[in-house]
Write an enzyme that holds these catalytic residues in place. Sequence first.
Site, mmCIF file in Angstrom:
data_model
loop_
_atom_site.group_PDB
_atom_site.id
_atom_site.type_symbol
_atom_site.label_atom_id
_atom_site.label_comp_id
_atom_site.label_asym_id
_atom_site.label_seq_id
_atom_site.Cartn_x
_atom_site.Cartn_y
_atom_site.Cartn_z
ATOM 1 N N PHE A 46 4.883 -1.711 10.373
ATOM 2 C CA PHE A 46 4.964 -1.751 8.919
ATOM 3 C C PHE A 46 3.954 -0.750 8.367
ATOM 4 O O PHE A 46 2.753 -0.884 8.584
ATOM 5 C CB PHE A 46 4.708 -3.157 8.370
ATOM 6 C CG PHE A 46 5.126 -3.271 6.933
ATOM 7 C CD1 PHE A 46 6.441 -3.578 6.603
ATOM 8 C CD2 PHE A 46 4.217 -3.039 5.910
ATOM 9 C CE1 PHE A 46 6.843 -3.641 5.279
ATOM 10 C CE2 PHE A 46 4.616 -3.100 4.577
ATOM 11 C CZ PHE A 46 5.922 -3.409 4.264
ATOM 12 N N ASP A 73 14.946 1.196 7.600
ATOM 13 C CA ASP A 73 14.532 0.261 8.660
ATOM 14 C C ASP A 73 15.801 -0.289 9.311
ATOM 15 O O ASP A 73 16.318 0.286 10.266
ATOM 16 C CB ASP A 73 13.656 -0.820 8.027
ATOM 17 C CG ASP A 73 13.124 -1.821 9.045
ATOM 18 O OD1 ASP A 73 13.460 -1.694 10.239
ATOM 19 O OD2 ASP A 73 12.390 -2.736 8.656
ATOM 20 N N ASP A 114 12.714 6.277 0.915
ATOM 21 C CA ASP A 114 11.393 6.333 1.533
ATOM 22 C C ASP A 114 11.493 6.050 3.030
ATOM 23 O O ASP A 114 11.000 6.804 3.855
ATOM 24 C CB ASP A 114 10.419 5.358 0.851
ATOM 25 C CG ASP A 114 10.931 3.925 0.778
ATOM 26 O OD1 ASP A 114 12.095 3.662 1.154
ATOM 27 O OD2 ASP A 114 10.161 3.050 0.321
HETATM 28 P P1 IMP Z 1 16.211 -1.606 5.264
HETATM 29 O O1 IMP Z 1 17.233 -2.134 4.298
HETATM 30 O O2 IMP Z 1 15.871 -2.621 6.323
HETATM 31 O O3 IMP Z 1 16.613 -0.287 5.864
HETATM 32 O O4 IMP Z 1 14.866 -1.428 4.474
HETATM 33 C C1 IMP Z 1 14.657 -0.371 3.612
HETATM 34 C C2 IMP Z 1 13.623 -0.705 2.568
HETATM 35 O O5 IMP Z 1 12.699 -1.676 3.050
HETATM 36 C C3 IMP Z 1 12.807 0.518 2.231
HETATM 37 O O6 IMP Z 1 13.372 1.261 1.167
HETATM 38 C C4 IMP Z 1 11.455 -0.075 1.886
HETATM 39 O O7 IMP Z 1 11.423 -0.424 0.531
HETATM 40 C C5 IMP Z 1 11.374 -1.324 2.725
HETATM 41 N N1 IMP Z 1 10.642 -1.123 4.001
HETATM 42 C C6 IMP Z 1 11.124 -1.145 5.255
HETATM 43 N N2 IMP Z 1 10.163 -0.912 6.162
HETATM 44 C C7 IMP Z 1 9.029 -0.734 5.456
HETATM 45 C C8 IMP Z 1 7.669 -0.417 5.828
HETATM 46 O O8 IMP Z 1 7.295 -0.260 7.006
HETATM 47 N N3 IMP Z 1 6.783 -0.290 4.794
HETATM 48 C C9 IMP Z 1 7.121 -0.443 3.484
HETATM 49 N N4 IMP Z 1 8.380 -0.706 3.104
HETATM 50 C C10 IMP Z 1 9.327 -0.862 4.070
#
Ligand code: IMP
Length: 187
Positions: free
Chosen positions: A164, A113, A110
Amino acid sequence: MQSPSQTNVPPPWSADISEIVLSPPMISGRVKSLAHQLSADYKGLELVLVVILKGSFMFAADLSRALQIPHSLEFIRASSYKGTQSSGEVKVDGMQNVNLSGKHVLIIEDIVDTGLTLQGLYQRFQGEGAKSVKCCALLEKDTERRRQHVPKVDYVAFTIPDRFVVGYGLDFDQRFRHLPFVGVYRQ
Ligand code: IMP
């Protein structure tokens, strides 16, 4: 932010969502063009979409239907988030009956980040015998902490600033996944 064709948040959601970032027509148009590109890139290859639940369910359903090549689908869960903060740990569930051997794997995410979840998934898929492992993400956040992490996202539908967001599969504490648009959550 992108230039949404619709900026007014419908009344039921305006208390929680400040701004629409991606409208339904923006999303469907981009999903179609991405599917076109993927159909060309994976033509003649044994493709499996590994859908990361729950956040990717809507994106994966639309992308899969728009692909013009045969493919299979697997569904797994990966979690690294508590509330709106990254915990830095990746837990993967549902791999028991998934066979990726000899296949071209496309991880459907999805949002990327920090990239920690994707890094964890790549590590998890190493040694599974896949011919290739790439990632297709609906959203990528353009942030300094994102740039510090190694995993490359091969296909990105939209790059967004560091806000977010919820909707089109993305949640805040399990809410808002059902919305047909992506909007900024009022924190
Ligand atoms: P990462 O490991 O920091 O890349 O985060 C990835 C996961 O964090 C995604 O698959 C989402 O489940 C969650 N996530 C990160 N940013 C958001 C956001 O803005 N809204 C909702 N979920 C998020």
